[in-house]
Scaffold this motif. Structure first.
Motif, PDB file in Angstrom:
ATOM      1  N   LYS A 200     -25.428  13.767  -2.309  1.00 17.46           N
ATOM      2  CA  LYS A 200     -24.710  13.726  -3.586  1.00 17.46           C
ATOM      3  C   LYS A 200     -25.695  13.777  -4.759  1.00 17.46           C
ATOM      4  O   LYS A 200     -25.466  14.440  -5.764  1.00 17.46           O
ATOM      5  N   MET A 201     -26.807  13.066  -4.595  1.00 15.84           N
ATOM      6  CA  MET A 201     -27.825  13.025  -5.665  1.00 15.84           C
ATOM      7  C   MET A 201     -28.456  14.395  -5.897  1.00 15.84           C
ATOM      8  O   MET A 201     -28.776  14.751  -7.024  1.00 15.84           O
ATOM      9  N   ILE A 202     -28.626  15.154  -4.827  1.00 18.99           N
ATOM     10  CA  ILE A 202     -29.258  16.477  -4.969  1.00 18.99           C
ATOM     11  C   ILE A 202     -28.383  17.406  -5.803  1.00 18.99           C
ATOM     12  O   ILE A 202     -28.853  18.089  -6.706  1.00 18.99           O
ATOM     13  N   ARG A 203     -27.068  17.394  -5.516  1.00 19.71           N
ATOM     14  CA  ARG A 203     -26.197  18.367  -6.181  1.00 19.71           C
ATOM     15  C   ARG A 203     -25.582  17.836  -7.472  1.00 19.71           C
ATOM     16  O   ARG A 203     -24.904  18.587  -8.184  1.00 19.71           O
ATOM     17  N   ALA A 204     -25.794  16.552  -7.790  1.00 18.81           N
ATOM     18  CA  ALA A 204     -25.213  15.978  -9.015  1.00 18.81           C
ATOM     19  C   ALA A 204     -25.803  16.642 -10.256  1.00 18.81           C
ATOM     20  O   ALA A 204     -26.842  17.296 -10.189  1.00 18.81           O
ATOM     21  N   GLN A 205     -25.124  16.455 -11.368  1.00 15.10           N
ATOM     22  CA  GLN A 205     -25.600  16.957 -12.667  1.00 15.10           C
ATOM     23  C   GLN A 205     -25.955  18.458 -12.576  1.00 15.10           C
ATOM     24  O   GLN A 205     -27.041  18.875 -12.960  1.00 15.10           O
ATOM     25  N   THR A 206     -24.997  19.221 -12.053  1.00 12.04           N
ATOM     26  CA  THR A 206     -25.164  20.669 -11.816  1.00 12.04           C
ATOM     27  C   THR A 206     -26.472  21.019 -11.099  1.00 12.04           C
ATOM     28  O   THR A 206     -27.177  21.959 -11.451  1.00 12.04           O
ATOM     29  N   GLY A 207     -26.744  20.235 -10.061  1.00  7.07           N
ATOM     30  CA  GLY A 207     -27.889  20.553  -9.203  1.00  7.07           C
ATOM     31  C   GLY A 207     -29.201  20.043  -9.762  1.00  7.07           C
ATOM     32  O   GLY A 207     -30.170  20.798  -9.894  1.00  7.07           O
ATOM     33  N   ILE A 208     -29.255  18.750 -10.012  1.00 12.14           N
ATOM     34  CA  ILE A 208     -30.465  18.199 -10.639  1.00 12.14           C
ATOM     35  C   ILE A 208     -31.705  18.386  -9.767  1.00 12.14           C
ATOM     36  O   ILE A 208     -32.805  18.609 -10.267  1.00 12.14           O
ATOM     37  N   PHE A 209     -31.522  18.306  -8.444  1.00  7.27           N
ATOM     38  CA  PHE A 209     -32.656  18.585  -7.545  1.00  7.27           C
ATOM     39  C   PHE A 209     -32.476  19.881  -6.749  1.00  7.27           C
ATOM     40  O   PHE A 209     -33.418  20.350  -6.132  1.00  7.27           O
ATOM     41  N   GLY A 210     -31.255  20.404  -6.684  1.00  9.92           N
ATOM     42  CA  GLY A 210     -31.051  21.622  -5.909  1.00  9.92           C
ATOM     43  C   GLY A 210     -29.600  21.844  -5.522  1.00  9.92           C
ATOM     44  O   GLY A 210     -28.690  21.398  -6.223  1.00  9.92           O
ATOM     45  N   TRP A 211     -29.437  22.525  -4.396  1.00 12.09           N
ATOM     46  CA  TRP A 211     -28.119  22.920  -3.916  1.00 12.09           C
ATOM     47  C   TRP A 211     -27.861  22.304  -2.538  1.00 12.09           C
ATOM     48  O   TRP A 211     -28.808  22.010  -1.811  1.00 12.09           O
ATOM     49  N   VAL A 212     -26.584  22.145  -2.182  1.00  8.37           N
ATOM     50  CA  VAL A 212     -26.222  21.655  -0.844  1.00  8.37           C
ATOM     51  C   VAL A 212     -25.201  22.620  -0.230  1.00  8.37           C
ATOM     52  O   VAL A 212     -24.237  23.026  -0.891  1.00  8.37           O
ATOM     53  N   SER A 213     -25.449  22.984   1.033  1.00 12.35           N
ATOM     54  CA  SER A 213     -24.482  23.781   1.787  1.00 12.35           C
ATOM     55  C   SER A 213     -24.557  23.324   3.244  1.00 12.35           C
ATOM     56  O   SER A 213     -24.922  22.168   3.501  1.00 12.35           O
ATOM     57  N   ASP A 214     -24.205  24.202   4.183  1.00 14.66           N
ATOM     58  CA  ASP A 214     -24.305  23.839   5.603  1.00 14.66           C
ATOM     59  C   ASP A 214     -24.735  25.064   6.402  1.00 14.66           C
ATOM     60  O   ASP A 214     -24.836  26.171   5.854  1.00 14.66           O
ATOM     61  N   SER A 215     -24.966  24.841   7.703  1.00 12.76           N
ATOM     62  CA  SER A 215     -25.509  25.942   8.509  1.00 12.76           C
ATOM     63  C   SER A 215     -24.490  27.069   8.677  1.00 12.76           C
ATOM     64  O   SER A 215     -24.854  28.246   8.671  1.00 12.76           O
ATOM     65  N   ALA A 216     -23.199  26.736   8.802  1.00 11.57           N
ATOM     66  CA  ALA A 216     -22.189  27.787   9.005  1.00 11.57           C
ATOM     67  C   ALA A 216     -22.139  28.724   7.802  1.00 11.57           C
ATOM     68  O   ALA A 216     -22.117  29.960   7.950  1.00 11.57           O
ATOM     69  N   ARG A 217     -22.137  28.142   6.614  1.00 16.16           N
ATOM     70  CA  ARG A 217     -22.069  28.988   5.411  1.00 16.16           C
ATOM     71  C   ARG A 217     -23.357  29.803   5.230  1.00 16.16           C
ATOM     72  O   ARG A 217     -23.326  30.921   4.721  1.00 16.16           O
ATOM     73  N   THR A 218     -24.478  29.230   5.657  1.00  9.84           N
ATOM     74  CA  THR A 218     -25.755  29.957   5.546  1.00  9.84           C
ATOM     75  C   THR A 218     -25.801  31.107   6.549  1.00  9.84           C
ATOM     76  O   THR A 218     -26.196  32.230   6.212  1.00  9.84           O
ATOM     77  N   LEU A 219     -25.357  30.825   7.788  1.00  8.27           N
ATOM     78  CA  LEU A 219     -25.346  31.882   8.809  1.00  8.27           C
ATOM     79  C   LEU A 219     -24.389  33.003   8.405  1.00  8.27           C
ATOM     80  O   LEU A 219     -24.690  34.185   8.593  1.00  8.27           O
ATOM     81  N   SER A 220     -23.252  32.633   7.825  1.00  9.91           N
ATOM     82  CA  SER A 220     -22.318  33.684   7.457  1.00  9.91           C
ATOM     83  C   SER A 220     -22.883  34.507   6.289  1.00  9.91           C
ATOM     84  O   SER A 220     -22.670  35.729   6.221  1.00  9.91           O
ATOM     85  N   ALA A 221     -23.657  33.898   5.410  1.00 13.97           N
ATOM     86  CA  ALA A 221     -24.312  34.652   4.328  1.00 13.97           C
ATOM     87  C   ALA A 221     -25.360  35.613   4.902  1.00 13.97           C
ATOM     88  O   ALA A 221     -25.482  36.759   4.452  1.00 13.97           O
ATOM     89  N   LEU A 222     -26.089  35.158   5.921  1.00 12.49           N
ATOM     90  CA  LEU A 222     -27.097  36.028   6.554  1.00 12.49           C
ATOM     91  C   LEU A 222     -26.405  37.225   7.226  1.00 12.49           C
ATOM     92  O   LEU A 222     -26.878  38.350   7.164  1.00 12.49           O
ATOM     93  N   THR A 223     -25.242  36.943   7.851  1.00 15.75           N
ATOM     94  CA  THR A 223     -24.484  38.022   8.508  1.00 15.75           C
ATOM     95  C   THR A 223     -23.981  39.037   7.474  1.00 15.75           C
ATOM     96  O   THR A 223     -24.128  40.239   7.660  1.00 15.75           O
ATOM     97  N   ARG A 224     -23.409  38.519   6.389  1.00 15.72           N
ATOM     98  CA  ARG A 224     -22.916  39.415   5.332  1.00 15.72           C
ATOM     99  C   ARG A 224     -24.027  40.309   4.784  1.00 15.72           C
ATOM    100  O   ARG A 224     -23.801  41.449   4.414  1.00 15.72           O
ATOM    101  N   ALA A 225     -25.246  39.765   4.740  1.00 17.01           N
ATOM    102  CA  ALA A 225     -26.386  40.528   4.220  1.00 17.01           C
ATOM    103  C   ALA A 225     -27.001  41.451   5.274  1.00 17.01           C
ATOM    104  O   ALA A 225     -28.003  42.118   5.018  1.00 17.01           O
TER     105      ALA A 225
END
Ligand code: TIU
Length: 228
Positions: A200-225
């Motif tokens: 929660k801290m990473i993605r708070a304040q419009t990504g104060i430290f960065g972004w959060v996702s998961d492996s499924a969404r990352t794998l599907s992005a790799l497939t789309r690309a």
């Protein structure tokens, strides 16, 4: 020509050029994750960490098949403990501490069985392994030099533990100008609450430290690309 990869993430999509990005796997070491290791010896529930192995394994396989950059880290010290600060030594207060003989050799000492990365995610030859004496992967290491020499600008960060070595590394990377995407099913903590709040801290304040996702969404992005 490989297109930009766009991962559905919070607080908004994480876009990266795969040639300028690396998968950074933090401290997936036997002593933290395996039954009978240092982590379990301290009374921690290692199942909270072990659930990250399979998603990391799948992501790593896809990353390797796409021939993208992978970097591994290990927390540990020289056998003579000359790089173990008195402060860190003092705060490892259990009966058995860093440098002592533990269930898998000397605890968090380089070259010992427990210090090694778990077999499921063992580095391939050619994949850099960063040996770090601290929690952050930049402190006291050549990680930044490697990233600069390889033209890496963005990091996909996984590993253990969420609020300790992953968080410290993401904060260090953020201050050095790197964008970080943390994958929630690929990072784990002995404490469910710290894991949830850490993300929660990473993605708070419009990504104060960065972004959060998961492996499924990352794998599907790799497939789309068209990368896997
Ligand atoms: N890798 C890492 O996070 N090292 C730790 O010591 N973590 C704890 O949660 N103790």
């Amino acid at each position: 020509m490989i297109s930009t990869v766009s991962v559905d993430a919070e607080p908004y999509a994480f876009d990266f050029d795969p040639m300028q990005s690396a998968l950074l796997i933090i401290d997936m070491q036997r002593d933290f994750l395996e039954p009978g290791g240092f982590g379990e010896m301290l009374g921690n529930d290692i199942s909270r960490l072990r659930c990250t192995i399979e998603p990391n394994r799948q992501l790593l396989a896809a990353w390797r098949s796409a021939r993208l950059k992978v970097i591994h880290t290990r927390e540990g010290h020289r056998p003579d403990l000359s790089d173990l600060s008195p402060a860190k030594k003092k705060r490892s207060r259990s009966q058995t501490t860093i440098g002592d003989i533990g269930p898998m050799g000397r605890i968090l000492v380089r070259g010992e069985p427990g210090h090694d990365i778990i077999p499921e995610l063992h580095p391939f030859s050619g994949e850099p392994v960063i040996d770090k004496p601290g929690k952050g992967a930049f402190f006291g290491t050549d990680l930044q030099t490697i990233l600069q020499n390889c033209g890496i600008r963005k990091l996909i960060v996984t590993g253990v533990t969420t609020e300790v070595c992953v968080h410290t590394t993401v904060r260090e990377a953020n201050d050095r100008g790197y964008d970080c995407l943390v994958l929630e099913d690929c990072v784990g903590s002995y404490f469910a609450e710290f894991h949830a709040v850490g993300l929660k801290m990473i993605r708070a304040q419009t990504g104060i430290f960065g972004w959060v996702s998961d492996s499924a969404r990352t794998l599907s992005a790799l497939t789309r690309a068209g990368l896997c």
